[in-house]
Design a protein around this motif. Structure first.
Motif, PDB file in Angstrom:
ATOM      1  N   UNK A  27       0.827  -1.208   0.000  1.00  0.00           N
ATOM      2  CA  UNK A  27       0.000   0.000   0.000  1.00  0.00           C
ATOM      3  C   UNK A  27       0.866   1.265   0.000  1.00  0.00           C
ATOM      4  N   UNK A  28       1.891   1.318   0.844  1.00  0.00           N
ATOM      5  CA  UNK A  28       2.681   2.553   0.938  1.00  0.00           C
ATOM      6  C   UNK A  28       3.553   2.795  -0.284  1.00  0.00           C
ATOM      7  N   UNK A  36     -12.937   2.248  -3.131  1.00  0.00           N
ATOM      8  CA  UNK A  36     -14.015   2.653  -2.227  1.00  0.00           C
ATOM      9  C   UNK A  36     -14.828   1.485  -1.695  1.00  0.00           C
ATOM     10  N   UNK A  37     -14.984   0.411  -2.461  1.00  0.00           N
ATOM     11  CA  UNK A  37     -15.758  -0.740  -1.987  1.00  0.00           C
ATOM     12  C   UNK A  37     -15.139  -1.349  -0.734  1.00  0.00           C
ATOM     13  N   UNK A  38     -13.830  -1.279  -0.615  1.00  0.00           N
ATOM     14  CA  UNK A  38     -13.168  -1.885   0.544  1.00  0.00           C
ATOM     15  C   UNK A  38     -13.236  -0.994   1.776  1.00  0.00           C
ATOM     16  N   UNK A  39     -13.606   0.257   1.618  1.00  0.00           N
ATOM     17  CA  UNK A  39     -13.647   1.187   2.753  1.00  0.00           C
ATOM     18  C   UNK A  39     -14.951   1.092   3.547  1.00  0.00           C
ATOM     19  N   UNK A  40     -15.761   0.104   3.230  1.00  0.00           N
ATOM     20  CA  UNK A  40     -17.005  -0.109   3.976  1.00  0.00           C
ATOM     21  C   UNK A  40     -16.763  -0.878   5.264  1.00  0.00           C
ATOM     22  N   UNK A  41     -15.554  -1.357   5.463  1.00  0.00           N
ATOM     23  CA  UNK A  41     -15.201  -2.112   6.670  1.00  0.00           C
ATOM     24  C   UNK A  41     -14.059  -1.386   7.378  1.00  0.00           C
ATOM     25  N   UNK A  42     -13.848  -1.667   8.663  1.00  0.00           N
ATOM     26  CA  UNK A  42     -12.729  -1.033   9.370  1.00  0.00           C
ATOM     27  C   UNK A  42     -11.386  -1.481   8.788  1.00  0.00           C
ATOM     28  N   UNK A  43     -10.412  -0.607   8.912  1.00  0.00           N
ATOM     29  CA  UNK A  43      -9.055  -0.907   8.470  1.00  0.00           C
ATOM     30  C   UNK A  43      -8.176  -1.145   9.690  1.00  0.00           C
ATOM     31  N   UNK A  44      -7.224  -2.024   9.525  1.00  0.00           N
ATOM     32  CA  UNK A  44      -6.193  -2.270  10.516  1.00  0.00           C
ATOM     33  C   UNK A  44      -4.878  -1.952   9.829  1.00  0.00           C
ATOM     34  N   UNK A  45      -4.224  -0.900  10.302  1.00  0.00           N
ATOM     35  CA  UNK A  45      -3.019  -0.364   9.663  1.00  0.00           C
ATOM     36  C   UNK A  45      -3.400   0.088   8.262  1.00  0.00           C
ATOM     37  N   UNK A  46      -2.934  -0.551   7.205  1.00  0.00           N
ATOM     38  CA  UNK A  46      -3.278  -0.138   5.841  1.00  0.00           C
ATOM     39  C   UNK A  46      -4.248  -1.094   5.167  1.00  0.00           C
ATOM     40  N   UNK A  49     -10.007  -5.013   7.436  1.00  0.00           N
ATOM     41  CA  UNK A  49      -9.922  -6.031   8.478  1.00  0.00           C
ATOM     42  C   UNK A  49     -10.017  -7.452   7.917  1.00  0.00           C
ATOM     43  N   UNK A  50     -10.706  -7.627   6.808  1.00  0.00           N
ATOM     44  CA  UNK A  50     -10.846  -8.968   6.248  1.00  0.00           C
ATOM     45  C   UNK A  50      -9.530  -9.498   5.679  1.00  0.00           C
ATOM     46  N   UNK A  51      -8.604  -8.611   5.290  1.00  0.00           N
ATOM     47  CA  UNK A  51      -7.367  -9.073   4.666  1.00  0.00           C
ATOM     48  C   UNK A  51      -6.512  -9.914   5.613  1.00  0.00           C
ATOM     49  N   UNK A  52      -6.145  -9.418   6.807  1.00  0.00           N
ATOM     50  CA  UNK A  52      -5.332 -10.273   7.674  1.00  0.00           C
ATOM     51  C   UNK A  52      -6.077 -11.525   8.130  1.00  0.00           C
ATOM     52  N   UNK A  53      -7.399 -11.443   8.206  1.00  0.00           N
ATOM     53  CA  UNK A  53      -8.176 -12.631   8.594  1.00  0.00           C
ATOM     54  C   UNK A  53      -8.077 -13.702   7.510  1.00  0.00           C
ATOM     55  N   UNK A  54      -8.198 -13.303   6.234  1.00  0.00           N
ATOM     56  CA  UNK A  54      -8.067 -14.267   5.141  1.00  0.00           C
ATOM     57  C   UNK A  54      -6.674 -14.888   5.103  1.00  0.00           C
ATOM     58  N   UNK A  55      -5.641 -14.068   5.270  1.00  0.00           N
ATOM     59  CA  UNK A  55      -4.275 -14.590   5.253  1.00  0.00           C
ATOM     60  C   UNK A  55      -4.070 -15.540   6.427  1.00  0.00           C
ATOM     61  N   UNK A  56      -4.584 -15.184   7.588  1.00  0.00           N
ATOM     62  CA  UNK A  56      -4.442 -16.020   8.773  1.00  0.00           C
ATOM     63  C   UNK A  56      -5.142 -17.361   8.594  1.00  0.00           C
TER      64      UNK A  56
END
Length: 192
Positions: A27-28, A36-46, A49-56
């Motif tokens: 991201x950086x 914009x579709x992804x901004x409907x959920x909270x973000x953790x860092x960049x 929230x669903x991204x680290x959950x899927x990777x985990x």
């Protein structure tokens, strides 16, 4: 389930943390951008929230899968796991730093690094986990790009909207997730 719950929780946290670090690199540097579709959920860092959950979840599933495949190695250690996690994070950071490079050289570099990771840390069954991660991970990302959740920067989107080096990154991730599963099996062996 062969992974103990306490270990699965640790593997989940490891996958989430490493995913957040890698995604932050993307991201950086502008390698990827959440739309914009992804901004409907909270973000953790960049990351949403669903991204680290899927990777985990993927990390735990691949570690568990490796324990169901034959010939689980008893020669791997936490030191090997640390090297594997460092290798995947290094590959992830490399893709972020070189995302604006021509696609062919960076794809060759990332593929070579993934192959080295497998040759040094994996076995033939880790390659199965790596191949599964490469196929499923890339297909999921292609779907998310098509749904306008995020995009890869122009020039890094030559594989149906995702980066051509993405399968190699996922392959290395799958190999290391399998290794983490083997480390758990070694640690759980009585008398060791």
């Amino acid at each position: 389930m062969k992974l103990r719950v306490s270990v699965a929780t640790l593997v989940f946290a490891l996958g989430a943390g490493a995913g957040l670090i890698g995604d932050r690199c993307h991201v950086i540097t502008g390698t990827t951008e959440y739309l914009s579709a992804s901004h409907r959920v909270p973000f953790l860092w960049s990351s949403p929230i669903w991204f680290p959950i899927l990777v985990a979840i993927a990390t735990v599933m691949l570690a568990e899968l490796r324990l169901h495949l034959p010939a689980v190695r008893s020669t791997v250690s936490v030191r090997h796991g640390l090297a594997g996690v460092a290798a995947v994070l290094g590959i992830y950071a490399t893709t972020a730093l070189l995302h604006a490079s021509p696609a062919t050289p960076i794809t060759v570099l990332i593929s070579a690094l993934a192959a080295i990771t497998w040759c040094v840390l994996g076995d033939r069954f880790a390659a199965v986990c790596g191949a599964l991660a490469a196929v499923v991970g890339v297909v999921v990302e292609i779907g998310l790009v098509a749904a306008d959740v995020f995009r890869y920067t122009e020039g890094s989107d030559g594989l149906f909207g995702v980066a051509p080096w993405l399968p190699a990154l996922y392959f290395a991730f799958g190999v290391v997730a399998a290794l983490v599963g083997e480390i758990e099996a070694e640690a759980a062996t009585p008398g060791r």
